[in-house]
Design a protein around this motif. Structure first.
Motif, PDB file in Angstrom:
ATOM      1  N   GLU A 184       0.849  -0.852   0.227  1.00 57.06           N
ATOM      2  CA  GLU A 184       0.345   0.465   0.165  1.00 57.06           C
ATOM      3  C   GLU A 184       1.080   1.238  -0.153  1.00 57.06           C
ATOM      4  OE1 GLU A 184      -3.479  -0.295   2.400  1.00 57.06           O
ATOM      5  OE2 GLU A 184      -4.183   1.356   3.075  1.00 57.06           O
ATOM      6  N   ARG A 192      -4.341   6.150  -9.139  1.00 60.93           N
ATOM      7  CA  ARG A 192      -4.886   5.496 -10.315  1.00 60.93           C
ATOM      8  C   ARG A 192      -3.747   4.733 -11.399  1.00 60.93           C
ATOM      9  NH1 ARG A 192     -11.047   4.122 -10.465  1.00 60.93           N
ATOM     10  NH2 ARG A 192     -10.916   5.848  -9.276  1.00 60.93           N
ATOM     11  N   GLU A 244      -1.603   2.426  -9.460  1.00 61.74           N
ATOM     12  CA  GLU A 244      -1.708   1.616  -8.961  1.00 61.74           C
ATOM     13  C   GLU A 244      -1.939   0.031 -10.087  1.00 61.74           C
ATOM     14  OE1 GLU A 244      -1.188   0.018  -6.410  1.00 61.74           O
ATOM     15  OE2 GLU A 244      -0.804   2.126  -4.705  1.00 61.74           O
ATOM     16  N   ARG A 245      -2.725   0.669 -10.975  1.00 64.40           N
ATOM     17  CA  ARG A 245      -2.990  -0.273 -12.094  1.00 64.40           C
ATOM     18  C   ARG A 245      -1.533  -0.541 -13.108  1.00 64.40           C
ATOM     19  NH1 ARG A 245      -8.337   1.342 -15.533  1.00 64.40           N
ATOM     20  NH2 ARG A 245      -9.495   1.315 -13.993  1.00 64.40           N
ATOM     21  N   ARG A 254       0.664  -0.980 -11.589  1.00 57.40           N
ATOM     22  CA  ARG A 254       1.681  -2.347 -10.825  1.00 57.40           C
ATOM     23  C   ARG A 254       1.634  -3.831 -10.658  1.00 57.40           C
ATOM     24  NH1 ARG A 254       2.410  -2.869  -5.521  1.00 57.40           N
ATOM     25  NH2 ARG A 254       0.747  -3.129  -3.988  1.00 57.40           N
ATOM     26  N   THR A 255      -0.107  -3.453 -11.092  1.00 61.62           N
ATOM     27  CA  THR A 255      -0.723  -4.921 -10.237  1.00 61.62           C
ATOM     28  C   THR A 255      -0.889  -5.370 -11.867  1.00 61.62           C
ATOM     29  OG1 THR A 255      -2.538  -3.315  -8.961  1.00 61.62           O
ATOM     30  CG2 THR A 255      -3.333  -5.761 -10.362  1.00 61.62           C
ATOM     31  N   ASP A 256      -0.874  -4.882 -13.066  1.00 59.23           N
ATOM     32  CA  ASP A 256      -0.489  -5.172 -14.022  1.00 59.23           C
ATOM     33  C   ASP A 256       0.668  -5.997 -14.981  1.00 59.23           C
ATOM     34  OD1 ASP A 256      -3.280  -4.522 -14.682  1.00 59.23           O
ATOM     35  OD2 ASP A 256      -3.150  -2.980 -15.866  1.00 59.23           O
ATOM     36  N   ARG A 257       2.083  -5.785 -13.805  1.00 59.41           N
ATOM     37  CA  ARG A 257       2.812  -6.428 -13.828  1.00 59.41           C
ATOM     38  C   ARG A 257       2.937  -7.768 -13.561  1.00 59.41           C
ATOM     39  NH1 ARG A 257       5.624  -1.662 -12.509  1.00 59.41           N
ATOM     40  NH2 ARG A 257       5.435  -1.998 -10.229  1.00 59.41           N
ATOM     41  N   GLY A 258       1.452  -8.093 -12.183  1.00 58.88           N
ATOM     42  CA  GLY A 258       1.733  -9.854 -12.361  1.00 58.88           C
ATOM     43  C   GLY A 258       1.085  -9.988 -13.801  1.00 58.88           C
ATOM     44  N   ASP A 259       0.349  -9.628 -14.255  1.00 60.57           N
ATOM     45  CA  ASP A 259       0.002 -10.280 -15.779  1.00 60.57           C
ATOM     46  C   ASP A 259       1.306 -10.994 -16.266  1.00 60.57           C
ATOM     47  OD1 ASP A 259      -2.381 -10.224 -15.386  1.00 60.57           O
ATOM     48  OD2 ASP A 259      -2.732  -8.365 -16.153  1.00 60.57           O
ATOM     49  N   GLU A 260       2.615 -10.220 -16.346  1.00 61.84           N
ATOM     50  CA  GLU A 260       3.517 -10.704 -17.451  1.00 61.84           C
ATOM     51  C   GLU A 260       4.748 -11.359 -15.881  1.00 61.84           C
ATOM     52  OE1 GLU A 260       4.266  -7.214 -20.513  1.00 61.84           O
ATOM     53  OE2 GLU A 260       2.441  -7.407 -20.301  1.00 61.84           O
ATOM     54  N   ASN A 261       4.270 -11.116 -14.712  1.00 64.63           N
ATOM     55  CA  ASN A 261       5.334 -12.193 -14.045  1.00 64.63           C
ATOM     56  C   ASN A 261       5.122 -12.228 -13.165  1.00 64.63           C
ATOM     57  OD1 ASN A 261       7.987 -12.222 -12.828  1.00 64.63           O
ATOM     58  ND2 ASN A 261       8.408 -10.412 -12.527  1.00 64.63           N
ATOM     59  N   PRO A 262       4.372 -13.025 -12.818  1.00 67.38           N
ATOM     60  CA  PRO A 262       3.251 -13.927 -12.109  1.00 67.38           C
ATOM     61  C   PRO A 262       4.518 -14.590 -10.887  1.00 67.38           C
ATOM     62  CG  PRO A 262       3.764 -15.439 -14.126  1.00 67.38           C
ATOM     63  CD  PRO A 262       4.546 -14.411 -14.049  1.00 67.38           C
TER      64      PRO A 262
END
Lengths: 712, 62
Positions: free
Chosen positions: B20, B43, B46-47, B49-57
């Motif tokens: 956070e 906004r 954070e988008r 930051r979260t969307d990086r997880g799509d390419e790097n789980p």
């Protein structure tokens, strides 16, 4: 944190006294557990033995490894400092990183393995968990973390290729992928066994999907970045879902949520696929927050419960199954099978993937590998000890009635009671029904997989602290929820990681498949991964011999195989960097895990006992099938064919895993031989020395300089 | 330790653990690296930051 030798202060009298007291307390507890017979042992002693041993291991052995073997150097800048980009590389407070790392390594593994291993009695499991973590598991995590950190956070696969060579690299990659598939299948099987025919559990777990979606949208659109607030809402809804499960069970909706294991398999496979292709913000990220909160909260709660209640152990110290190998939960003798049944908690190869993933890119100072690598693994080990306690405080009769395969127990309380009596334990049909009623389940017969057993044990402990008997059913389903949530998060994340590995590999053959944004590629590779674990899951659910009984040994062998790969990489690095003298630190656990894995694989492949050897089993059932006979526990010819197919596949896999270990170890031995014979050290793969400018602030609390206290 | 201090400590730990506080850190970095340039609104940050997880789980263990 770590003081170099030359300036190390002489130990003070106070420290000598404290550590002597810790040693005496630990030794007394070990004496109570191991030597006192004929009396009931309190679980309190297990906790003292564990915490005492961890404290000594952390203070002395881990420090020795950090200073003498790894020679950590706080004047050397870590990748987090050198390459700081605010994204991947970011110096992170050590206590925060400990939390991250622990949340990443701790899952359902340390909860399930010890419960199954309780069939050998509490003593072998406890000894392996505690001794194993100090000399093998925590050492592996810490050394791999260090090695990866010195190489800018390279992954285990890359390390294997760089240090051992292309053959070792390919073997490691294939190993990691197949292990992932087996792990996902076994964990999903645990969930299926926990939820089958249980409307309460199924409803509560199903509700986690809308809750996660809601959290995802809330975080995305309404309150970006407010994770704590969102998680609190999520946890509150989750508790409501657990309570509501009880209402659903009592209502006319119950039938809609009473699913057979086969239906649940399809639900899980479809869920796994959808979760792997959806963007992470919708499902995976919020679910991860929920499961982290639940994980830390529940483990804390259980630790408090065990310390307050100090329940008495009902299981024997060592059961007859340890030597006869005829145990119903898993077949085979104590050696080697306890050591592969309990993987996570004592030594888990999977951790090497995490320790060479994000964590090494976030360390502030080299000496912190001790707290983060070694310390987090000690915490996981403590979770395993608590799971073992929760299983061992149950009446043995109930334990076997829940954990023997359905083929042995039958489906009614009467048949189960008779079968348990044949195993040499007693539980009356009335008691068995009463135990099920107390936790709000239809039946507890043959609820294999470990999760329901742990949940019954946890509900015993937690209800005697909070709420009494009336809350037993709540705590049981709370525990089921807690485990299922972990496992589903692992299934989401694991499917995704498997998909990326597959895309990465296949991308070398056909370029478009490697592109992470190409939708058909994502769907195709996700489907392959899901079908792969789905196949083993389906086979496990339909196996007349019991899926857990058959698959769990493979899971253990696979996980320990990965540990063997990680420890081999570690040993090669030590030898290549001129530290042959200290190579035993990782070579000794490597030798142990290699002996354990290879012996277990040998038994599984070549044993002539059809209960243990997959091929002997295949032959027995295939011969009978040729004569048109049906052998119990199979009920018809179709089930006979299922056994033949499953044992063939399982046997081939066991042989394949063993072959991989042998290839990697032989390849590594050649490299070590070359390194030891070469006059000067082989070229290093470490990133060059850069002086650290980072001053580590003392943090918000003036913490004691050396946090010896490693309790979770 | 006063209850207030304890609350502060728990809050700090949870904010750090959940990420956070990542936006605050980003603002600090941004101010140093590109003084004068407007930072991303929360906004958008954070988008990404979260969307990086799509390419790097991140792998989760068993």
């Amino acid at each position: 944190m770590t003081i170099p030798d030359s300036t190390r202060a002489k130990p003070t009298w106070r420290s000598i006294l404290v550590w002597t007291a810790v040693a005496i307390a630990g030794a007394t507890a070990w004496g109570m557990i191991a030597l006192v017979r004929g009396e009931e042992i309190s679980a309190f002693w297990l906790v003292v033995a564990a915490l005492g041993s961890y404290a000594i291991g952390y203070r002395f052995y881990a420090r020795f490894i950090a200073t003498k073997v790894l020679r950590v150097d706080d004047t050397r800048a870590t990748p987090a400092e050198r390459l700081e980009d605010g994204v991947d590389f970011q110096p992170t407070d050590r206590r925060v990183l400990l939390g991250h790392h622990f949340a990443a390594i701790a899952g359902a593994g340390p909860l399930v393995g010890p419960v199954l291993a309780a069939q050998m009695g509490y003593l072998p499991g406890t000894m392996w968990i505690i001794i194993g973590v100090i000399f093998a598991g925590a050492v592996q995590d810490m050394v791999v973390l260090f090695i990866s950190m010195r190489r800018n956070g390279r992954s285990l696969g890359q390390l294997a290729r760089d240090e051992i060579g292309p053959i070792g690299g390919v073997a490691a990659l294939v190993g990691v992928f197949s292990i992932m598939i087996i792990i996902l299948a076994v964990l999903a099987l645990v969930v299926v066994n926990a939820l089958a025919e249980s409307p309460w559990g199924t409803f509560s777990i199903a509700m986690t999907i809308p809750i996660a979606l809601l959290m995802g949208f809330y975080l995305r659109t309404l309150r970006p970045g407010r994770v704590i607030e969102t998680s609190l809402i999520g946890v509150a809804l989750l508790l409501l879902a657990i309570v509501a499960g009880g209402w659903v069970q009592a209502s006319s909706w119950a039938d809609a949520f009473t699913l057979s294991p086969q239906t649940l398999v399809f639900c899980l496979v479809i869920y796994g696929f959808v979760a792997a292709v959806l963007p992470v913000w919708m499902l995976l990220a919020p679910r991860d927050y929920l499961s982290t909160f639940m994980k830390i909260g529940t483990i804390g709660l259980l630790a408090v419960g065990v310390l307050i209640v100090a329940p008495t152990l009902q299981a024997e110290a060592v059961t007859d199954f340890a030597s006869s190998g005829a145990g119903p939960v898993f077949s085979g003798t104590l050696f080697p099978f306890v050591f592969i049944t309990i993987a996570c908690g004592a030594l888990s190869g999977f951790h090497a993937l995490i320790a060479s993933g994000t964590t090494p890119k976030m360390i502030q100072k080299e000496s912190q590998v001790r707290l983060i690598g070694y310390g987090a693994m000690l915490m996981e080990s403590f979770v395993a000890v608590m799971a073992l306690i929760a299983a061992c405080i149950l009446d043995p009769g109930l334990y076997y009635a829940m954990n023997a395969p359905a083929g042995v127990l039958g489906t009614t309380v009467e048949s189960a009671s008779t079968a348990v009596a044949n195993l040499g334990f007693t539980i009356s049909p009335q008691d068995l029904q009463a135990a099920a009623d107390a936790v709000g389940e239809e039946s507890l017969v043959a609820r294999t997989g470990g999760a329901p057993t742990l949940a019954v044990g946890m509900s015993e402990i937690l209800s005697s602290v909070f709420g009494g008997d009336s809350l037993k059913a709540f705590w049981y389903h709370f525990a089921i929820m807690f485990e299922a949530l972990f496992i589903l998060t692992t299934v989401d994340a694991g499917t995704r990681v498997g998909r990326f590995m597959l895309q990465d590999t296949l991308g070398n053959v056909w370029k478009p498949l490697g592109r992470v944004g190409w939708k058909p590629g994502i769907w195709a590779t996700s489907a392959v991964v899901v079908c792969a674990w789905g196949y083993f899951l389906y086979a496990g659910v339909n196996d007349p011999l019991g899926g857990i009984n058959q698959l769990f040994p493979l899971f253990g062998i696979a996980n320990q195989l990965l540990a063997a790969i990680a420890l081999t990489v570690a040993t090669v690095v030590l030898v290549k960097s001129g530290r042959l003298k200290w190579a035993w630190v990782t070579a000794a656990p490597l030798a142990w895990v290699a002996v354990v894995t290879l012996t277990a694989s040998w038994h599984k492949v070549f044993s002539s006992d059809p209960r243990i050897g997959f091929f002997a089993q295949r032959e027995r059932y295939a011969d009978a099938l040729d004569q048109g006979e049906v052998l119990a526990p199979a009920k018809d010819l179709d089930q006979m064919r299922t056994v033949v197919t499953n044992s063939t596949v399982d046997g081939v896999l066991a042989a394949f895993f063993a072959l991989l270990v042998v290839v990697i170890i032989l390849n590594a031995a050649v490299i070590c031989w070359r390194a030891a014979r070469s006059a000067e050290p082989l070229p290093t793969t470490e990133a060059p020395y850069v002086e650290s400018k980072l001053l580590v602030p003392a943090g918000r609390v003036a913490a004691a300089e050396d946090p010896e206290d490693d309790r979770p | 330790m006063t209850p207030r201090r304890l609350y502060g400590l728990v809050r700090w730990y949870l904010r750090e653990l959940t990420g956070e506080s990542a936006y605050d850190r980003y603002l600090d970095r941004h101010r140093l690296a590109h003084p004068g340039a407007p930072p991303l609104p929360r906004r958008d940050f954070e988008r990404r930051r979260t969307d990086r997880g799509d390419e790097n789980p991140g792998a989760r263990c068993c």
